[in-house]
Design a protein around this motif. Structure first.
Motif, PDB file in Angstrom:
ATOM      1  N   GLN A   1      97.698 -38.868 -48.476  1.00 41.35           N
ATOM      2  CA  GLN A   1      97.667 -37.478 -48.925  1.00 41.35           C
ATOM      3  C   GLN A   1      96.493 -36.730 -48.305  1.00 41.35           C
ATOM      4  N   PHE A   2      95.366 -37.408 -48.139  1.00 38.97           N
ATOM      5  CA  PHE A   2      94.208 -36.759 -47.515  1.00 38.97           C
ATOM      6  C   PHE A   2      94.466 -36.475 -46.043  1.00 38.97           C
TER       7      PHE A   2
ATOM      8  N   MET B   1      97.219 -35.927 -44.573  1.00 43.96           N
ATOM      9  CA  MET B   1      98.221 -34.869 -44.407  1.00 43.96           C
ATOM     10  C   MET B   1      97.615 -33.486 -44.548  1.00 43.96           C
ATOM     11  N   THR B   2      96.404 -33.394 -45.137  1.00 42.56           N
ATOM     12  CA  THR B   2      95.739 -32.093 -45.254  1.00 42.56           C
ATOM     13  C   THR B   2      94.801 -31.810 -44.079  1.00 42.56           C
ATOM     14  N   VAL B   3      94.595 -32.775 -43.203  1.00 44.33           N
ATOM     15  CA  VAL B   3      93.736 -32.564 -42.033  1.00 44.33           C
ATOM     16  C   VAL B   3      94.457 -31.641 -41.053  1.00 44.33           C
ATOM     17  N   PRO B   4      93.845 -30.567 -40.598  1.00 45.97           N
ATOM     18  CA  PRO B   4      94.518 -29.629 -39.689  1.00 45.97           C
ATOM     19  C   PRO B   4      94.990 -30.308 -38.414  1.00 45.97           C
ATOM     20  N   ASP B   5      96.185 -29.916 -37.959  1.00 44.29           N
ATOM     21  CA  ASP B   5      96.722 -30.468 -36.716  1.00 44.29           C
ATOM     22  C   ASP B   5      95.884 -30.069 -35.512  1.00 44.29           C
TER      23      ASP B   5
ATOM     24  N   ASN C   1      85.824 -39.679 -49.616  1.00 49.36           N
ATOM     25  CA  ASN C   1      86.971 -40.350 -50.232  1.00 49.36           C
ATOM     26  C   ASN C   1      86.759 -41.856 -50.285  1.00 49.36           C
TER      27      ASN C   1
ATOM     28  N   THR D   1      87.827 -30.241 -51.833  1.00 51.33           N
ATOM     29  CA  THR D   1      89.123 -29.783 -51.340  1.00 51.33           C
ATOM     30  C   THR D   1      89.039 -29.230 -49.926  1.00 51.33           C
ATOM     31  N   GLU D   2      87.861 -28.774 -49.495  1.00 48.98           N
ATOM     32  CA  GLU D   2      87.734 -28.205 -48.168  1.00 48.98           C
ATOM     33  C   GLU D   2      87.595 -29.305 -47.141  1.00 48.98           C
ATOM     34  N   LYS D   3      88.280 -29.163 -46.040  1.00 50.01           N
ATOM     35  CA  LYS D   3      88.256 -30.157 -44.963  1.00 50.01           C
ATOM     36  C   LYS D   3      87.542 -29.568 -43.748  1.00 50.01           C
TER      37      LYS D   3
END
Length: 282
Positions: A165-166, A168-172, A200, A280-282
Motif C-alpha cells: 500500500q505504501f 502504490m502511493t509513491v509517485p510514478d 514505515n 501521509t506525505e511522500k
C-alpha cells in the motif's frame, strides 16, 4: 468557553492519570515483590514498600537461576528471546519489503493471485499450522536452535500488505526519473524506496519485535533444552504447582526483566514509530 475548555482538559488529564495508575500498579507490585523475602510473599504478608533483597535477587535471577523446574539463568533466556525477536522482526521486514516491491513494480504472470494468496494467509495463525510447521522443522533438524525459533515465524502477510500500500502511493515520476538516470530495479529500490520506507520500517520493527519477544506457544513446542528456552517459557516453568515452593521474588524479577527490552525499543524508536503510523506525505 475558556473555563469550560480548562475544566475539560483537567478532567481528561485526571482520567488519563487514573488509567496510568491502573496499568502501572501491577508493574509496581512486581518490582516490590522482586525485592521481598520469599516467605513473606508465600504467606501473603508482602509489604507494599520495596524490601532489602534487590541486588541479591536480581543477581541470582540473571546469573544463577532458580532451583525449580528450570535452572537456567535468566540472562541466557533473555539472550535467546532477543535473538529470536530480532531475527523475526528483521526477517519479516526484509522479506515483506522485497515481496511488496516485486508485486508493485514488476509485471509477471499471476501477480495478483499470488498477492491474494499471501493476503489469505492472514487467516492462518501459528496455532492452525503448528503441527505441519513443527514436522518440517523437526525433519530439518532445527529443534533447539535459533533457526527453528525464528525461521517459521518470519513470513508476514501483514507487513507485505502495508509495504504494498505504501509503494502504490509513491509517485510514478520517481520511477521515471530513476530510469532516465540509468538506474536499474535494484538501484531504484536501494536508493529511492528504502529511504522513503524508513519510518514505515521503524514502525513495523517496533511492532514485530514485541510480537517476536512475546512468543510463547512456538518456543514452548520447539525447545526441549533449558539453555534454548526463551524468557516467556522460563517464567512459566519457574512457577511450580505448590506456591510454597515457587521462588516468587525470582519470578517477579524475571517478569520485570522481560518487560525491559520491549519498553526500551518503544522509547528509543518512539518518534520514528509515530511518524511511520501517521505520516501521509511522500
Amino acid at each position: 468557553m475558556v473555563e469550560d475548555e480548562g475544566i475539560r482538559r483537567y478532567v481528561a488529564h485526571f482520567i488519563l492519570w487514573i488509567g496510568i495508575a491502573i496499568v502501572a500498579f501491577p508493574v509496581y507490585i512486581a518490582i516490590v515483590a522482586s525485592t521481598q523475602d520469599n516467605a513473606l510473599i508465600a504467606n501473603g504478608q508482602m509489604s507494599l514498600l520495596p524490601g532489602g533483597h534487590f541486588f541479591e535477587v536480581y543477581y541470582q535471577t540473571i546469573f544463577v537461576g532458580t532451583s525449580g523446574s528450570t535452572r537456567e539463568p535468566v540472562g541466557n533466556m533473555m539472550l535467546n528471546s532477543l535473538v529470536m525477536a530480532l531475527a523475526i522482526a528483521i526477517g519479516k521486514i526484509a522479506i515483506s519489503i522485497i515481496s511488496a516491491y516485486a508485486i508493485v513494480y514488476f509485471r509477471f504472470p499471476f501477480r495478483m493471485p499470488i498477492f491474494w494468496i499471501i493476503f489469505i494467509t492472514l487467516m492462518l495463525p501459528v496455532e492452525v499450522r503448528i503441527y505441519p510447521t513443527y514436522k518440517i522443522v523437526a525433519d530439518l533438524h532445527m529443534l533447539d536452535s535459533y533457526a527453528g525459533l525464528s525461521l517459521p515465524l518470519i513470513a508476514s502477510a501483514t507487513a507485505t500488505l502495508l509495504f504494498r500500500q505504501f509503494f502504490m502511493t509513491v509517485p510514478d515520476e520517481l520511477l521515471e526519473a530513476s530510469r532516465i538516470d540509468g538506474a536499474g530495479p535494484l538501484r531504484f529500490f536501494w536508493d529511492t524506496l528504502l529511504p522513503l520506507s524508513r519510518t514505515n520500517m521503524a514502525a513495523l520493527f517496533v511492532i514485530l519485535f514485541i510480537l517476536g519477544w512475546n512468543q510463547y506457544l512456538w518456543p514452548l513446542l520447539i525447545t526441549t533444552r533449558d539453555d534454548m528456552q526463551t524468557i516467556q517459557v522460563g517464567i512459566r516453568k519457574m512457577i511450580t504447582t505448590t506456591d510454597a515452593l515457587t521462588e516468587w521474588p525470582i519470578v517477579m524479577a524475571t517478569a520485570v526483566l522481560a518487560m525491559l527490552p520491549p519498553v526500551f525499543v518503544v522509547v528509543a524508536m518512539q518518534r520514528l514509530f509515530v511518524r511511520g503510523l501517521v505520516e501521509t506525505e511522500k
